[in-house]
Design an enzyme around this catalytic site. Sequence first.
Site, mmCIF file in Angstrom:
data_model
loop_
_atom_site.group_PDB
_atom_site.id
_atom_site.type_symbol
_atom_site.label_atom_id
_atom_site.label_comp_id
_atom_site.label_asym_id
_atom_site.label_seq_id
_atom_site.Cartn_x
_atom_site.Cartn_y
_atom_site.Cartn_z
ATOM 1 N N ASP A 1 -3.161 1.014 -49.686
ATOM 2 C CA ASP A 1 -4.714 1.219 -50.166
ATOM 3 C C ASP A 1 -4.936 2.551 -50.198
ATOM 4 O O ASP A 1 -5.690 2.201 -48.887
ATOM 5 C CB ASP A 1 -5.102 0.158 -50.338
ATOM 6 C CG ASP A 1 -6.294 0.271 -51.467
ATOM 7 O OD1 ASP A 1 -5.982 1.572 -52.064
ATOM 8 O OD2 ASP A 1 -7.356 -0.708 -51.452
ATOM 9 N N ASP B 1 -11.526 9.066 -47.027
ATOM 10 C CA ASP B 1 -13.604 8.948 -46.812
ATOM 11 C C ASP B 1 -13.711 8.161 -44.956
ATOM 12 O O ASP B 1 -14.429 9.051 -44.185
ATOM 13 C CB ASP B 1 -14.035 7.750 -47.623
ATOM 14 C CG ASP B 1 -15.027 7.795 -49.351
ATOM 15 O OD1 ASP B 1 -15.087 9.055 -49.560
ATOM 16 O OD2 ASP B 1 -15.069 7.275 -49.594
#
Length: 287
Positions: free
Chosen positions: A228, A234
């Site tokens: 994923d 981030d």
Amino acid sequence: VAVVGSANLDLVVEVSRPPRVGETLLGRAGGRFSGGKGLNQAVASARSGAPTRFCAVVGADEAADVLQQTLADAGVVTALRRSTSAPTGVAHVLAFDDGDNSIIVAAGANTELDADDAVAGIAGAAVVLAQLEVPLASVAAALRAGRTAGALTILNAAPAHSAAVEMLGDVDVLVVNETECAELGGIGRLHADGAQVVVLTRGAGGVTLHRTGSDPLQVDAFPIDPVDTTGAGDAFCGALAAALAQGVAIEAALARACAAGAVVAQHRGATTTALSPASIAALVSSR
């Protein structure tokens, strides 16, 4: 590290492909995760070993409680203001079989983060990290205040917005992916507009460091089988901020950041507990 940015509850549905217009597509429940670029980056910074504070606005609802617990579990000090008029932001994530994703965000309380929140949130920080999912004037205020106070300032110009160019005078390190870089005019234009250091992320293609007056430096990605990719970018930003706050040279900091992104991409959700100084060091030493 002080992070100013967005906080969302991510609702993930696993599907083989995006739905067509007018189509109802059955998927699999992928889970409910804490997210938002700001929160993800703050958690990654803390899990990478740097004392971290996070400034954001959330709603007065159960979703905010979930986000608060995630931050607490990661050791992030919070400066969360609870809105009485807007709900906590929500992101609807379509997670595809190949590890890629598509995301729709309802910003909610994130739109209420004001300049006073942002400036108070970064006070005393060695490194200030921001993105563009909250009001742009508030991001600009945080970067300006950080620069004035002598902090190292990092802007992840995501999602891309032309207003980012006006902030470059207060940005020490600009982080963009290929799409964002193109939308802002390319590396040459960014340098001309005042970006001295540009970190260009290219997913599996690694990262290129562009510094004014120096040749580009390539940092390769770590080969992984992604589960994923939500939040991998981030994690990169948060780990980069953490390493720079710890005094690591930017070349080595980028290697750590790539490792952090690789760790997160191998797990479901953007704030996995698998991210740690040890897991980052293990990948870096595997080169």
